[in-house]
Design an enzyme around this catalytic site. Structure first.
Site, short mmCIF file in Angstrom:
data_model
loop_
_atom_site.label_atom_id
_atom_site.label_comp_id
_atom_site.label_asym_id
_atom_site.label_seq_id
_atom_site.Cartn_x
_atom_site.Cartn_y
_atom_site.Cartn_z
N HIS A 68 0.80 -1.23 0.00
CA HIS A 68 0.00 0.00 0.00
C HIS A 68 0.83 1.28 0.00
O HIS A 68 0.27 2.38 0.04
CB HIS A 68 -0.98 0.02 1.19
CG HIS A 68 -0.30 0.21 2.52
ND1 HIS A 68 0.23 -0.83 3.23
CD2 HIS A 68 -0.05 1.33 3.25
CE1 HIS A 68 0.77 -0.38 4.35
NE2 HIS A 68 0.62 0.94 4.38
C1 UD1 Z 1 -2.15 5.40 5.56
C2 UD1 Z 1 -0.90 5.96 6.19
C3 UD1 Z 1 0.19 4.91 6.18
C4 UD1 Z 1 -0.30 3.62 6.82
C5 UD1 Z 1 -1.60 3.18 6.19
C6 UD1 Z 1 -2.16 2.00 6.96
C7 UD1 Z 1 -0.42 8.38 5.93
C8 UD1 Z 1 0.33 9.39 5.17
N1 UD1 Z 1 -0.40 7.12 5.44
O1 UD1 Z 1 -1.85 5.11 4.20
O2 UD1 Z 1 1.29 5.38 6.93
O3 UD1 Z 1 0.68 2.63 6.64
O4 UD1 Z 1 -2.56 4.25 6.25
O5 UD1 Z 1 -2.99 1.23 6.18
O6 UD1 Z 1 -1.02 8.69 6.93
N2 UD1 Z 1 -8.91 4.73 0.75
C9 UD1 Z 1 -10.11 4.08 0.59
N3 UD1 Z 1 -10.82 3.78 1.71
C10 UD1 Z 1 -10.41 4.11 2.97
C11 UD1 Z 1 -9.19 4.79 3.10
C12 UD1 Z 1 -8.46 5.08 1.98
O7 UD1 Z 1 -10.53 3.75 -0.52
O8 UD1 Z 1 -11.11 3.80 3.94
C13 UD1 Z 1 -8.12 5.03 -0.48
C14 UD1 Z 1 -8.39 6.43 -1.04
O9 UD1 Z 1 -8.31 6.34 -2.41
C15 UD1 Z 1 -7.19 7.20 -0.51
C16 UD1 Z 1 -6.09 6.16 -0.49
O10 UD1 Z 1 -6.73 4.94 -0.15
O11 UD1 Z 1 -6.87 8.28 -1.29
C17 UD1 Z 1 -5.00 6.44 0.50
O12 UD1 Z 1 -5.52 6.59 1.82
P1 UD1 Z 1 -4.69 7.39 2.94
O13 UD1 Z 1 -5.37 7.30 4.24
O14 UD1 Z 1 -4.35 8.74 2.44
O15 UD1 Z 1 -3.31 6.63 3.01
P2 UD1 Z 1 -3.01 5.08 3.14
O16 UD1 Z 1 -2.34 4.61 1.89
O17 UD1 Z 1 -4.19 4.34 3.63
N1 UDP Z 2 -3.79 -6.19 8.60
C1 UDP Z 2 -5.12 -6.61 8.66
N2 UDP Z 2 -5.76 -6.95 7.51
C2 UDP Z 2 -5.15 -6.92 6.29
C3 UDP Z 2 -3.81 -6.47 6.22
C4 UDP Z 2 -3.16 -6.11 7.39
O1 UDP Z 2 -5.68 -6.67 9.76
O2 UDP Z 2 -5.81 -7.25 5.29
C5 UDP Z 2 -3.11 -5.79 9.83
C6 UDP Z 2 -1.77 -6.43 10.06
O3 UDP Z 2 -1.91 -7.65 10.76
C7 UDP Z 2 -1.03 -5.39 10.88
C8 UDP Z 2 -1.62 -4.08 10.42
O4 UDP Z 2 -2.82 -4.40 9.72
O5 UDP Z 2 -1.31 -5.55 12.26
C9 UDP Z 2 -0.68 -3.35 9.50
O6 UDP Z 2 -1.33 -2.25 8.93
P1 UDP Z 2 -0.88 -1.61 7.57
O7 UDP Z 2 -0.05 -2.54 6.79
O8 UDP Z 2 -2.11 -1.08 6.94
O9 UDP Z 2 -0.06 -0.33 8.05
P2 UDP Z 2 1.46 -0.08 8.47
O10 UDP Z 2 1.83 -1.04 9.53
O11 UDP Z 2 2.30 -0.22 7.24
O12 UDP Z 2 1.47 1.33 8.92
#
Ligand code: UD1
Ligand code: UDP
Length: 354
Positions: free
Chosen positions: A202
């Site tokens: 992601h």
């Molecule tokens: C965010 C965090 C990242 C973390 C991740 C956990 C920041 C900068 N990034 O990344 O550090 O590892 O969460 O998963 O804070 N979207 C949906 N549905 C949702 C949320 C997001 O469709 O419920 C899509 C939207 O298109 C959005 C994109 O995902 O633009 C990115 O979402 P965003 O919350 O900005 O960043 P993440 O990639 O989720």
């Molecule tokens: N995780 C989850 N479902 C999924 C993928 C990940 O519950 O489909 C959990 C995973 O076990 C871990 C956490 O989400 O505890 C990690 O989150 P993510 O990778 O979104 O964020 P990051 O750790 O990179 O910030």
């Protein structure tokens, strides 16, 4: 005593769940959900399954550019903090919700506690690195998961309020592993024990860059093993936007994001892990699964030093060679604490506020 916990994105719901009952032993906890994640599979499912109370506030901020998202969060969080007047604001990890919570609190004179403080990957082009550095410099209590994190803070001159407590995600693994083993997700997906790899992806450098995304999909599609891929919506959208559907091989099984228990159920039974997630690298290490990290650097160097994690970036040859390697990983150190980090954080918070 009142504490406000800020959450917003998937990993923060998991981390907050490790602390909530400990905090509620002695304090009133107000949970503020920024709304950064809003899809059921990225948000509500964790409240339903992790003994995490419903948020007291959901700011509904949603997606946006960094500035728009962070600015909306700042305004919403400040309103709630002014109304609730907590003595402490607790933030987790390194997302935009983390930075907004710490900045909003610090600016109006409320003490900040950062859980998962001191992590660095030393690449400021990643938004998470900016969020971590700023949050640490705004915090009065810094809860470090590893000694490396304590050392990183010391190099930046932060030595006061620093506590090595271990990793709250290890607490969660201890608590939920046996329930995860009972999940029926493997037969439902017609998967055999150990006969598949598990992938998550992601990070913007992999999802928003067409070449990197295509390279990663091509690499895993060339493997002889099934790859289960619970995909973040950002990644599914990118595959569609770039028209990369044909680069998803028959061995790659894309699913919706999974609940924590179902994800752990796959993690304990997979053969290897491919990921660009911070949390998943660490969970793989703790569960003795070799991990191939689709990034150039990591904030969890212990996993690499011990031979359980290989950094390959988005390089096809490196990905295939790391996944197919049968090199034996080394011994694992107890780098992430004893699985009682939540209790330690709560005790230190209680003593610091009384
Ligand atoms: C965010 C965090 C990242 C973390 C991740 C956990 C920041 C900068 N990034 O990344 O550090 O590892 O969460 O998963 O804070 N979207 C949906 N549905 C949702 C949320 C997001 O469709 O419920 C899509 C939207 O298109 C959005 C994109 O995902 O633009 C990115 O979402 P965003 O919350 O900005 O960043 P993440 O990639 O989720
Ligand atoms: N995780 C989850 N479902 C999924 C993928 C990940 O519950 O489909 C959990 C995973 O076990 C871990 C956490 O989400 O505890 C990690 O989150 P993510 O990778 O979104 O964020 P990051 O750790 O990179 O910030």
């Amino acid at each position: 005593m009142k504490i406000a916990t800020i959450v917003g994105a998937r990993p923060q719901f998991i981390k907050a769940a490790a602390l909530t009952s400990e905090l509620r032993e002695f304090a009133e906890e107000v949970v503020i959900h920024t709304g950064q994640h809003y899809d059921y599979e990225l948000s509500k499912v964790f409240f339903e399954t992790l003994d995490l109370p419903e948020p007291d506030y959901n700011l509904g901020v949603g997606s946006g550019t960094h500035a728009v998202q962070t600015a909306k969060m700042l305004m919403g969080i400040e309103d709630v903090l002014v109304k609730e007047q907590p003595e402490l604001v607790l933030v987790h990890g390194d997302t935009n919700s983390t930075l907004s919570g710490s900045l909003a609190a610090a600016k109006i004179g409320i003490k900040v506690a950062h859980v998962e403080a001191g992590l660095r990957c030393y690449n400021r082009s990643l938004p998470e690195e900016v969020n971590r550095v700023l949050t640490d410099h705004l915090s009065g209590l810094l809860f470090c998961p590893t000694q490396t994190a304590v050392d990183n803070l010391e190099r930046e001159g932060i030595v006061t309020g620093v506590h090595l407590v271990g990793d709250v995600m290890k607490d969660m693994l201890k608590k939920f592993l046996s329930a995860a083993r009972d999940r029926e997700v493997l037969p439902e997906m017609e998967l055999g024990d150990g006969g598949f790899h598990l992938m998550t992806l992601h990070r913007p450098q992999n999802t928003d860059d067409e070449r990197n995304l295509r390279t990663i999909l091509d690499a895993v599609s060339d493997l002889d093993t099934d790859v289960v891929f619970p995909a973040h919506p950002r990644t599914t959208t990118a595959i569609e936007r770039f028209g990369l559907e044909e680069h998803v091989g028959d061995n790659v099984r894309i699913t919706d994001p999974l609940s924590y228990l179902d994800f752990l159920a796959l993690l304990v039974r997979c053969s290897k892990v491919l990921t660009d997630s911070g949390g998943v690298q660490k969970e793989a290490y703790l569960l003795e699964k070799p991990c191939v990290t689709l990034r150039e650097e990591t904030e969890w160097p212990e996993t690499v030093e011990d031979g359980w994690n290989i950094l390959v970036g988005a390089d096809k040859d490196k990905i295939i060679s790391a996944v197919t390697s049968d090199a034996a990983p080394g011994a694992r150190r107890e780098s992430f604490g004893d699985g009682k980090a939540g209790h330690k954080v709560a005790e230190i918070v209680r003593n610091s506020l009384s």
